[in-house]
Design a protein around this motif. Structure first.
Motif, short mmCIF file in Angstrom:
data_model
loop_
_atom_site.label_atom_id
_atom_site.label_comp_id
_atom_site.label_asym_id
_atom_site.label_seq_id
_atom_site.Cartn_x
_atom_site.Cartn_y
_atom_site.Cartn_z
N TYR A 15 56.28 -79.84 -10.97
CA TYR A 15 55.14 -80.59 -11.49
C TYR A 15 55.66 -81.59 -12.51
CZ TYR A 15 52.26 -76.97 -9.39
OH TYR A 15 51.67 -76.11 -8.49
N VAL A 17 54.52 -83.75 -15.94
CA VAL A 17 53.56 -83.58 -17.03
C VAL A 17 53.58 -84.77 -17.98
CG1 VAL A 17 52.93 -82.09 -18.98
CG2 VAL A 17 53.87 -81.08 -16.89
N SER A 18 52.39 -85.22 -18.34
CA SER A 18 52.22 -86.18 -19.41
C SER A 18 51.44 -85.48 -20.52
CB SER A 18 51.46 -87.41 -18.94
OG SER A 18 51.15 -88.22 -20.06
N ALA A 21 48.72 -87.91 -21.91
CA ALA A 21 47.50 -88.02 -21.09
C ALA A 21 46.87 -86.66 -20.83
CB ALA A 21 47.82 -88.70 -19.76
N SER A 23 47.94 -84.53 -18.60
CA SER A 23 47.87 -84.41 -17.15
C SER A 23 49.07 -83.66 -16.57
CB SER A 23 47.75 -85.78 -16.49
OG SER A 23 48.90 -86.54 -16.75
N LEU A 25 50.80 -83.39 -12.78
CA LEU A 25 50.79 -84.03 -11.47
C LEU A 25 51.72 -83.32 -10.50
CD1 LEU A 25 51.37 -87.60 -12.92
CD2 LEU A 25 49.17 -86.63 -12.26
N TYR A 33 54.57 -90.05 -16.28
CA TYR A 33 54.74 -88.70 -16.82
C TYR A 33 55.96 -88.71 -17.73
CZ TYR A 33 58.55 -88.00 -13.50
OH TYR A 33 59.72 -88.12 -12.81
N GLN A 48 47.36 -75.71 -18.23
CA GLN A 48 46.08 -76.43 -18.11
C GLN A 48 45.11 -75.98 -19.20
OE1 GLN A 48 45.70 -78.72 -15.36
NE2 GLN A 48 44.15 -79.48 -16.72
N GLU A 52 43.38 -78.26 -22.11
CA GLU A 52 41.93 -78.32 -22.30
C GLU A 52 41.55 -77.93 -23.73
OE1 GLU A 52 40.31 -75.89 -19.17
OE2 GLU A 52 41.02 -77.27 -17.62
N SER A 55 42.49 -80.83 -26.00
CA SER A 55 41.54 -81.94 -25.86
C SER A 55 40.23 -81.63 -26.57
CB SER A 55 41.28 -82.22 -24.37
OG SER A 55 40.33 -83.23 -24.22
#
Length: 120
Positions: A15, A17-18, A21, A23, A25, A33, A48, A52, A55
């Motif tokens: 994967y 990762v940013s 951001a 995110s 991907l 990323y 994840q 969350e 954020s």
């Protein structure tokens, strides 16, 4: 039980990762990323959830920052805004270190977030 744990470790996929951001991907060509990791579904869910939570906390702190009556009354505003999110960022980067490629591990280790030897 050991076989189940071993099987989940083998189910890892790459994967991208940013952190900026927030995110994660599967395809590194769709967006920018910063770091590459390999993770199974459980590890991916954990990352994840941290994004969350980060954020949500960041949005809440921004709202609190602008609505708090003590802002501007001699209080270090940056300290108020960043206090809660710093701990989450450390958790995110610690997990990225654990799941990271050698290049990602090196990058995280040299960021200055962790005491020398504390990531081993």
């Amino acid at each position: 039980m050991a076989n189940e744990h071993e099987a989940s470790k083998n189910d890892r996929k790459p994967y991208y990762v940013s952190v900026q951001a927030g995110s994660i991907l599967e395809d590194p060509t769709v967006a920018a990323y910063e770091l590459a990791i390999t993770a199974n579904e459980e590890e991916l869910n954990r990352l994840q959830e941290l994004f969350e939570e980060y954020s949500s906390m960041d949005e809440k702190q921004i709202t609190d920052y602008w609505t708090n009556p003590i802002i501007g009354a001699g209080v270090d505003n940056d300290l108020i805004l960043n206090a809660g999110t710093d701990g989450l960022l450390v958790d995110i980067y610690r997990l990225l270190y654990e799941l990271g490629t050698e290049e990602t591990k090196h990058h995280v280790a040299t960021m200055g977030l962790f005491r020398e030897g504390s990531l081993q």
